[in-house]
Design a protein around this motif. Sequence first.
Motif, PDB file in Angstrom:
ATOM      1  N   ARG A  93     -10.130  23.443 -79.200  1.00  0.00           N
ATOM      2  CA  ARG A  93      -9.206  24.564 -79.339  1.00  0.00           C
ATOM      3  C   ARG A  93      -9.808  25.634 -80.245  1.00  0.00           C
ATOM      4  O   ARG A  93     -10.655  25.336 -81.093  1.00  0.00           O
ATOM      5  CB  ARG A  93      -7.877  24.085 -79.917  1.00  0.00           C
ATOM      6  N   PRO A  94      -9.359  26.880 -80.127  1.00  0.00           N
ATOM      7  CA  PRO A  94      -9.898  27.939 -80.991  1.00  0.00           C
ATOM      8  C   PRO A  94      -9.357  27.851 -82.413  1.00  0.00           C
ATOM      9  O   PRO A  94      -8.329  27.218 -82.669  1.00  0.00           O
ATOM     10  CB  PRO A  94      -9.409  29.222 -80.308  1.00  0.00           C
ATOM     11  N   ILE A  95     -10.057  28.475 -83.324  1.00  0.00           N
ATOM     12  CA  ILE A  95      -9.604  28.640 -84.701  1.00  0.00           C
ATOM     13  C   ILE A  95      -9.061  30.057 -84.848  1.00  0.00           C
ATOM     14  O   ILE A  95      -9.636  31.012 -84.325  1.00  0.00           O
ATOM     15  CB  ILE A  95     -10.759  28.389 -85.683  1.00  0.00           C
ATOM     16  N   VAL A  96      -7.933  30.187 -85.538  1.00  0.00           N
ATOM     17  CA  VAL A  96      -7.304  31.485 -85.772  1.00  0.00           C
ATOM     18  C   VAL A  96      -7.426  31.827 -87.253  1.00  0.00           C
ATOM     19  O   VAL A  96      -7.198  30.978 -88.116  1.00  0.00           O
ATOM     20  CB  VAL A  96      -5.815  31.464 -85.357  1.00  0.00           C
ATOM     21  N   VAL A  97      -7.797  33.068 -87.553  1.00  0.00           N
ATOM     22  CA  VAL A  97      -7.912  33.500 -88.949  1.00  0.00           C
ATOM     23  C   VAL A  97      -7.137  34.797 -89.163  1.00  0.00           C
ATOM     24  O   VAL A  97      -7.202  35.711 -88.347  1.00  0.00           O
ATOM     25  CB  VAL A  97      -9.399  33.681 -89.371  1.00  0.00           C
ATOM     26  N   GLY A  98      -6.388  34.845 -90.246  1.00  0.00           N
ATOM     27  CA  GLY A  98      -5.704  36.068 -90.646  1.00  0.00           C
ATOM     28  C   GLY A  98      -6.655  36.930 -91.454  1.00  0.00           C
ATOM     29  O   GLY A  98      -7.045  36.565 -92.560  1.00  0.00           O
ATOM     30  N   ALA A  99      -7.023  38.073 -90.895  1.00  0.00           N
ATOM     31  CA  ALA A  99      -8.014  38.953 -91.530  1.00  0.00           C
ATOM     32  C   ALA A  99      -7.321  40.244 -91.931  1.00  0.00           C
ATOM     33  O   ALA A  99      -7.149  41.152 -91.120  1.00  0.00           O
ATOM     34  CB  ALA A  99      -9.160  39.236 -90.556  1.00  0.00           C
ATOM     35  N   ASP A 100      -6.899  40.345 -93.193  1.00  0.00           N
ATOM     36  CA  ASP A 100      -6.112  41.495 -93.617  1.00  0.00           C
ATOM     37  C   ASP A 100      -6.934  42.583 -94.306  1.00  0.00           C
ATOM     38  O   ASP A 100      -6.390  43.577 -94.763  1.00  0.00           O
ATOM     39  CB  ASP A 100      -4.971  41.051 -94.528  1.00  0.00           C
ATOM     40  N   GLY A 101      -8.242  42.396 -94.417  1.00  0.00           N
ATOM     41  CA  GLY A 101      -9.090  43.411 -95.033  1.00  0.00           C
ATOM     42  C   GLY A 101      -9.245  43.287 -96.535  1.00  0.00           C
ATOM     43  O   GLY A 101      -9.997  44.059 -97.140  1.00  0.00           O
ATOM     44  N   SER A 102      -8.578  42.308 -97.153  1.00  0.00           N
ATOM     45  CA  SER A 102      -8.695  42.103 -98.598  1.00  0.00           C
ATOM     46  C   SER A 102      -9.887  41.217 -98.915  1.00  0.00           C
ATOM     47  O   SER A 102     -10.521  40.644 -98.020  1.00  0.00           O
ATOM     48  CB  SER A 102      -7.413  41.444 -99.126  1.00  0.00           C
ATOM     49  N   SER A 103     -10.186  41.053-100.204  1.00  0.00           N
ATOM     50  CA  SER A 103     -11.280  40.163-100.590  1.00  0.00           C
ATOM     51  C   SER A 103     -10.943  38.715-100.226  1.00  0.00           C
ATOM     52  O   SER A 103     -11.808  37.948 -99.817  1.00  0.00           O
ATOM     53  CB  SER A 103     -11.560  40.276-102.095  1.00  0.00           C
ATOM     54  N   ALA A 104      -9.660  38.340-100.358  1.00  0.00           N
ATOM     55  CA  ALA A 104      -9.257  36.996 -99.962  1.00  0.00           C
ATOM     56  C   ALA A 104      -9.364  36.831 -98.452  1.00  0.00           C
ATOM     57  O   ALA A 104      -9.745  35.762 -97.957  1.00  0.00           O
ATOM     58  CB  ALA A 104      -7.819  36.718-100.421  1.00  0.00           C
ATOM     59  N   GLY A 105      -9.037  37.888 -97.710  1.00  0.00           N
ATOM     60  CA  GLY A 105      -9.192  37.847 -96.266  1.00  0.00           C
ATOM     61  C   GLY A 105     -10.648  37.712 -95.858  1.00  0.00           C
ATOM     62  O   GLY A 105     -10.972  37.041 -94.870  1.00  0.00           O
ATOM     63  N   GLU A 106     -11.536  38.322 -96.625  1.00  0.00           N
ATOM     64  CA  GLU A 106     -12.965  38.199 -96.364  1.00  0.00           C
ATOM     65  C   GLU A 106     -13.428  36.757 -96.581  1.00  0.00           C
ATOM     66  O   GLU A 106     -14.224  36.227 -95.799  1.00  0.00           O
ATOM     67  CB  GLU A 106     -13.743  39.147 -97.282  1.00  0.00           C
ATOM     68  N   HIS A 107     -12.905  36.129 -97.627  1.00  0.00           N
ATOM     69  CA  HIS A 107     -13.244  34.724 -97.874  1.00  0.00           C
ATOM     70  C   HIS A 107     -12.716  33.847 -96.746  1.00  0.00           C
ATOM     71  O   HIS A 107     -13.388  32.905 -96.307  1.00  0.00           O
ATOM     72  CB  HIS A 107     -12.660  34.288 -99.210  1.00  0.00           C
ATOM     73  N   ALA A 108     -11.519  34.166 -96.255  1.00  0.00           N
ATOM     74  CA  ALA A 108     -10.953  33.420 -95.129  1.00  0.00           C
ATOM     75  C   ALA A 108     -11.819  33.577 -93.886  1.00  0.00           C
ATOM     76  O   ALA A 108     -12.039  32.610 -93.142  1.00  0.00           O
ATOM     77  CB  ALA A 108      -9.527  33.890 -94.855  1.00  0.00           C
ATOM     78  N   LEU A 109     -12.337  34.780 -93.637  1.00  0.00           N
ATOM     79  CA  LEU A 109     -13.232  34.992 -92.493  1.00  0.00           C
ATOM     80  C   LEU A 109     -14.476  34.118 -92.598  1.00  0.00           C
ATOM     81  O   LEU A 109     -14.908  33.508 -91.621  1.00  0.00           O
ATOM     82  CB  LEU A 109     -13.643  36.468 -92.410  1.00  0.00           C
ATOM     83  N   GLY A 110     -15.051  34.044 -93.790  1.00  0.00           N
ATOM     84  CA  GLY A 110     -16.236  33.225 -93.980  1.00  0.00           C
ATOM     85  C   GLY A 110     -15.969  31.760 -93.685  1.00  0.00           C
ATOM     86  O   GLY A 110     -16.762  31.092 -93.008  1.00  0.00           O
ATOM     87  N   LEU A 111     -14.829  31.239 -94.184  1.00  0.00           N
ATOM     88  CA  LEU A 111     -14.488  29.843 -93.922  1.00  0.00           C
ATOM     89  C   LEU A 111     -14.226  29.612 -92.437  1.00  0.00           C
ATOM     90  O   LEU A 111     -14.645  28.602 -91.865  1.00  0.00           O
ATOM     91  CB  LEU A 111     -13.242  29.456 -94.720  1.00  0.00           C
ATOM     92  N   ALA A 112     -13.525  30.559 -91.814  1.00  0.00           N
ATOM     93  CA  ALA A 112     -13.183  30.405 -90.400  1.00  0.00           C
ATOM     94  C   ALA A 112     -14.428  30.416 -89.524  1.00  0.00           C
ATOM     95  O   ALA A 112     -14.550  29.605 -88.588  1.00  0.00           O
ATOM     96  CB  ALA A 112     -12.227  31.519 -89.973  1.00  0.00           C
TER      97      ALA A 112
END
Length: 281
Positions: free
Chosen positions: A146-165
Amino acid sequence: MTANPPVIVGVDGSPAAFGAVRWAADEALLMGRPLLIVHAVELHGPYGRIVDEHGIAVDAATEIRHWQPGLDVTTATWHGEPARVLVEHSRHASLVVVGSRGSGGFRSLLVGSVGVHLAGYAHCPVLVVHHAERWAGPESLLPRHRPIVVGADGSSAGEHALGLAFAEAAARSVPLTAVRTWHEPEHRRGRSTTSADIGEITARELEADLEPWRAEYPDVPVRAHVAHGPSVPVLLDEARDALMIVLGSRGRGGFQSLAPGSVAQQVLEHSAAPVLVARQG
């Protein structure tokens, strides 16, 4: 932090906790980490009871060694409130995993429970596995394609979430969906910027944020999804058929906090898929 920090999973003897152990073992194997199974005991009687309770962690380790004999597995049993014990252990971990159902401290995701507490205070990423009892039995296959979904809101925390995802998607060889929502300003000066313009600007900003990660992980198929409206229903809808959903622990807009009623907390409480919160130490 140690050179190869472990994946830590909290257990309490429930089927949900063992389902979380299987997820944690899978993560440890994918990321090349050891696994530490932790049982926290809130004692109300003689201290000798903690010796008996250690069997819960040992039994889980025995099952996992049969399932994945090449995995480095250790156990620990501590006296203390589960949430606090796991937060302290997270200082030296790469990931902490808990189930959202169970006995004792792992019973629910109400405010103040172990999952929400870890998502707000852990020193490393936290994976909350919803209805983890689904994967307690050895015959239950973990989701793979299944795919992985990431919430990318443009913040520094969102950037960290993108890296993990992206790292998760690459390790699992699955596609990734990056979600960003936008809201029409309540008061607009003039009418030069239309709703369509705002949507297009948001889409371009998301593509710009994805560009360096696409370059680092060229084999990960990525879909950018930009939507107008509240973040929670968009994320939960995308997560219906997802392997997991990844969120930053703090950010702006829809993903700003783990306060009661926030998007992050609502997703934690209502997502059918496991939720990976990109906590940073």
